[in-house]
Design an enzyme around this catalytic site. Sequence first.
Site, mmCIF file in Angstrom:
data_model
loop_
_atom_site.group_PDB
_atom_site.id
_atom_site.type_symbol
_atom_site.label_atom_id
_atom_site.label_comp_id
_atom_site.label_asym_id
_atom_site.label_seq_id
_atom_site.Cartn_x
_atom_site.Cartn_y
_atom_site.Cartn_z
ATOM 1 N N LEU A 82 -14.445 101.423 20.933
ATOM 2 C CA LEU A 82 -13.337 100.851 20.182
ATOM 3 C C LEU A 82 -12.865 99.609 20.927
ATOM 4 O O LEU A 82 -12.783 99.613 22.159
ATOM 5 C CB LEU A 82 -12.177 101.846 20.059
ATOM 6 N N ASP A 83 -12.563 98.548 20.180
ATOM 7 C CA ASP A 83 -12.037 97.344 20.794
ATOM 8 C C ASP A 83 -10.749 97.665 21.551
ATOM 9 O O ASP A 83 -10.023 98.599 21.200
ATOM 10 C CB ASP A 83 -11.737 96.277 19.732
ATOM 11 N N ARG A 84 -10.441 96.862 22.543
ATOM 12 C CA ARG A 84 -9.284 97.131 23.397
ATOM 13 C C ARG A 84 -7.976 97.325 22.621
ATOM 14 O O ARG A 84 -7.210 98.249 22.917
ATOM 15 C CB ARG A 84 -9.137 96.009 24.426
ATOM 16 N N VAL A 110 -7.534 98.470 19.688
ATOM 17 C CA VAL A 110 -7.697 99.533 18.687
ATOM 18 C C VAL A 110 -7.459 100.891 19.342
ATOM 19 O O VAL A 110 -7.745 101.080 20.524
ATOM 20 C CB VAL A 110 -9.110 99.464 18.061
ATOM 21 N N ARG A 140 -12.303 94.438 11.433
ATOM 22 C CA ARG A 140 -11.394 93.321 11.644
ATOM 23 C C ARG A 140 -11.887 92.068 10.923
ATOM 24 O O ARG A 140 -11.116 91.371 10.241
ATOM 25 C CB ARG A 140 -11.258 93.061 13.145
#
Length: 215
Positions: free
Chosen positions: A62-64, A66, A163
């Site tokens: 997961l992106d930071r 998120v 996103r």
Amino acid sequence: MKSSDIEISFCDNHLLVANKPPGLLTQPDDTKADSLESLAKEWVKREYQKRGSVFLHAIHRLDRPVSGLVLFARTSKALSRLNEQSRNQEIQRIYLAEVEGILPEKEGRLDHYLIHGDHRSLVGQATDPEAKHARLIYRVSRFNPHTTLVSIELETGRYHQVRAQFSAIGHPIIGDKRYGAKSGDGEEIRLHCAKLALAHPVTKEVLAFESSAPF
């Protein structure tokens, strides 16, 4: 952040599921910032009183900014089998997102071709040699006065896919300044991995995990 601060949803000898808060890395990078993986390793070491290094590998990231559920393998055999499930799109991941504006349809499918740019995904054409097909299904959970809450199921797993795709249709995720959101600072965005479902890599039992979104 301490390892005791992270939320472990499930752990056995083969896999671990942890709930990542927004702002925390999934895996270590070249900075000294905390990551969910390193904190989960410390948790396993303490919980099982293990000596030496702990084997733990993320199956997806997961992106930071998120939040949500992250699946880890605890053995090399589980890693191989879970990676195969992931490649075959046999691991279900359901996301919740709050996007800017009011979506015109209550459900739909987004199809784009994404190019991995410099710390972001760019929308390209099918004919672009570097472009990869990105597809997701969404259903509206709630309309707010100026935003829409949606449930999202990925049919592909591309870099910054959710996103980039919602930004491409003019409805960036709340807080996602990188993709054109008018709100927030980009440190936390309203995107959350709310559900994971998969076959256990050893027992084949169907496992399902859910997590409430912080927004």
